[in-house]
Structures are given as structure tokens and as C-alpha cells.
Scaffold this active site. Structure first.
Site, short mmCIF file in Angstrom:
data_model
loop_
_atom_site.label_atom_id
_atom_site.label_comp_id
_atom_site.label_asym_id
_atom_site.label_seq_id
_atom_site.Cartn_x
_atom_site.Cartn_y
_atom_site.Cartn_z
N ARG A 44 0.81 -1.19 0.00
CA ARG A 44 0.00 0.00 0.00
C ARG A 44 0.86 1.26 0.00
NH1 ARG A 44 -3.31 -2.26 5.05
NH2 ARG A 44 -2.02 -4.09 4.65
N GLY A 45 2.15 1.07 0.32
CA GLY A 45 3.02 2.22 0.58
C GLY A 45 3.22 3.17 -0.59
N GLU A 99 7.59 2.13 -6.38
CA GLU A 99 7.74 1.66 -4.99
C GLU A 99 7.95 2.82 -4.04
OE1 GLU A 99 7.21 -0.23 -2.75
OE2 GLU A 99 8.19 -2.17 -2.82
N ASP A 100 7.60 2.61 -2.78
CA ASP A 100 7.85 3.64 -1.78
C ASP A 100 9.32 3.65 -1.36
OD1 ASP A 100 7.64 1.16 -0.49
OD2 ASP A 100 6.18 1.81 0.99
N ASP A 103 14.65 -1.43 0.48
CA ASP A 103 15.51 -1.71 1.64
C ASP A 103 16.41 -2.89 1.30
OD1 ASP A 103 16.58 -1.69 4.20
OD2 ASP A 103 14.97 -2.91 5.04
N SER A 104 16.03 -4.11 1.67
CA SER A 104 16.85 -5.27 1.30
C SER A 104 16.84 -5.49 -0.21
CB SER A 104 16.32 -6.54 2.00
OG SER A 104 15.11 -6.94 1.41
N GLY A 105 15.75 -5.06 -0.86
CA GLY A 105 15.60 -5.26 -2.30
C GLY A 105 14.84 -6.54 -2.64
N THR A 107 11.73 -7.53 -1.91
CA THR A 107 10.36 -7.34 -2.38
C THR A 107 10.36 -6.96 -3.85
OG1 THR A 107 9.76 -6.51 -0.19
CG2 THR A 107 8.24 -6.03 -1.99
N ASP A 159 4.25 3.33 6.36
CA ASP A 159 3.62 3.08 7.65
C ASP A 159 4.57 2.49 8.67
OD1 ASP A 159 3.70 0.48 6.20
OD2 ASP A 159 2.72 -0.25 8.02
P1 IMP Z 1 12.64 -4.79 1.14
O1 IMP Z 1 12.01 -6.00 0.55
O2 IMP Z 1 13.52 -5.13 2.30
O3 IMP Z 1 13.37 -3.95 0.12
O4 IMP Z 1 11.49 -3.93 1.80
C1 IMP Z 1 10.73 -3.09 1.04
C2 IMP Z 1 9.35 -2.93 1.61
O5 IMP Z 1 9.35 -2.89 3.04
C3 IMP Z 1 8.80 -1.60 1.15
O6 IMP Z 1 7.96 -1.79 0.05
C4 IMP Z 1 8.05 -1.07 2.35
O7 IMP Z 1 6.69 -1.42 2.24
C5 IMP Z 1 8.65 -1.78 3.53
N1 IMP Z 1 9.59 -0.90 4.26
C6 IMP Z 1 10.92 -0.98 4.26
N2 IMP Z 1 11.49 -0.03 4.99
C7 IMP Z 1 10.48 0.72 5.46
C8 IMP Z 1 10.41 1.90 6.29
O8 IMP Z 1 11.42 2.49 6.73
N3 IMP Z 1 9.16 2.37 6.56
C9 IMP Z 1 8.03 1.79 6.09
N4 IMP Z 1 8.05 0.70 5.31
C10 IMP Z 1 9.24 0.16 5.01
MG MG Z 2 5.87 -1.71 0.22
#
Ligand code: IMP
Ligand code: MG
Length: 174
Positions: A44-45, A99-100, A103-105, A107, A159
Site C-alpha cells: 500500500r506504501g 515503490e515507496d 531496503d533489502s531489495g 520485495t 507506515d
Molecule cells: P525490502 O524488501 O527489504 O526492500 O522492503 C521493502 C518494503 O518494506 C517496502 O515496500 C516497504 O513497504 C517496507 N519498508 C521498508 N522499509 C520501510 C520503512 O522504513 N518504513 C516503512 N516501510 C518500510
Molecule cells: Mg511496500
């Protein structure tokens, strides 16, 4: 008035976000001139970012949404699951994933691989925020709003436990 806790620290104001989003839209207009684009927002971000970005783009466009789950609270579980698929086919479309935050990449990597397998004409990635400190997989970002420090952030669609998405500015919480 929604009260903001004193430990929230403002990272970007609504005006700064608006300016940067205007620049990203102009970049996209230039890069995709003469073409039609299809934005894929990650629920939803990314909804607030997509709403603002799409209104600044001058090219013909359509948009759709996808949802995946991968995050529990503020720590990544590392497991990505598709929870809502797209309504439309992306075959032969110029797709830009919105994407919002990356982070790890994990998703977005899952989403990009899935969309690539559906044979779009092109596939690009646009993220409002990039937090590279905990990257687990190499991600090519075509459009980035801001690189941020290693802090958890909320507001402008982002969020913490489903709250604070409505804040017009982006805040770091610790
Ligand atoms: P990743 O898979 O670790 O890159 O995480 C990405 C997803 O985690 C994003 O699409 C966000 O929805 C959520 N996320 C990661 N970091 C944050 C943050 O600092 N605040 C809110 N949501 C986050
Ligand atoms: Mg997200």
C-alpha cells in the site's frame, strides 16, 4: 490535529517531496517521449507517491496495483508472497514499477522478476526512497527520489504497523 510524537524527526517536507517528484516526472517524460506508459504501484506504501507522480507526468499513461507481503513490523522476514495480482496484462507495455522504499531489495526483486516473465516491452523501477544499508540483492534503480540514512521512516504512504501513512511529510522514527 494529528499529534506527532516528539521522537519523530522530519526528513523531507511535503514541499521537498513535491519538488523532487516533479523532477522525476520530467525525467520520465523525456525518457519515454512519444510512448505510452503503464505504472505498476506496489500496495500500500506507494499509493501516495503514485498519485502525485502520475499527476505530474504529461505522457498518456495507465496504472495498476500489485500487493506482496514481506514485512512484519519493522524487520524483514525475507519471504515474499504475492497477495494481490494485477488486473491487466503487462505484455508489450512500457512498465514502470512504483515503490515507496527499497531496503533489502527482496520485495522489488521478486516483483521485477515476475513482471519480466510476462513480456513487457520495457520494464523500469522508480522508488521514492532508497535505503541501501541492508541490501541483500543487487537492484537497478532507474529513478530514485532520495537516498536516506539507515532509519525507519513513516509518512507519505509509508507506515509503521499500518499507521502514519497519512502524514504529508516523511519522518524518521527510532
Ligand atoms: P525490502 O524488501 O527489504 O526492500 O522492503 C521493502 C518494503 O518494506 C517496502 O515496500 C516497504 O513497504 C517496507 N519498508 C521498508 N522499509 C520501510 C520503512 O522504513 N518504513 C516503512 N516501510 C518500510
Ligand atoms: Mg511496500
Amino acid at each position: 490535529m494529528l499529534e506527532i510524537p516528539s521522537y519523530f524527526q522530519q526528513l523531507f517536507t511535503a514541499a521537498e517531496l513535491d519538488d523532487r517528484i516533479g523532477e522525476l516526472a520530467a525525467e520520465i517524460d523525456t525518457d519515454y517521449a512519444g510512448r505510452e506508459i503503464h505504472l505498476v504501484g506496489v500496495l500500500r506504501g506507494a499509493t501516495t507517491f503514485l498519485a502525485d507522480l502520475s499527476r505530474r507526468i504529461q505522457l498518456p499513461l495507465s496504472y495498476d496495483f500489485i500487493a506482496v507481503s514481506s514485512y512484519e513490523g519493522s524487520t524483514s522476514s525475507g519471504v515474499v508472497k504475492l497477495t494481490k495480482d494485477l488486473e491487466e496484462s503487462v505484455e508489450s507495455s512500457h512498465v514502470i514499477v512504483i515503490e515507496d522504499i527499497i531496503d533489502s531489495g527482496l520485495t522489488v526483486n521478486y516483483i521485477m522478476e515476475m513482471l519480466q516473465s510476462r513480456k513487457p516491452a520495457s520494464l523500469a523501477l522508480c522508488a521514492l526512497l532508497d535505503r541501501p544499508h541492508h541490501r541483500k540483492i543487487d537492484i537497478e534503480l532507474n529513478y530514485t527520489g532520495f537516498k536516506i540514512p539507515d532509519r525507519f521512516v513513516v509518512g507519505f504512504g509509508l507506515d509503521f504497523e499500518q499507521k502514519w501513512r497519512q502524514l504529508p511529510d516523511i519522518w524518521a522514527i527510532n
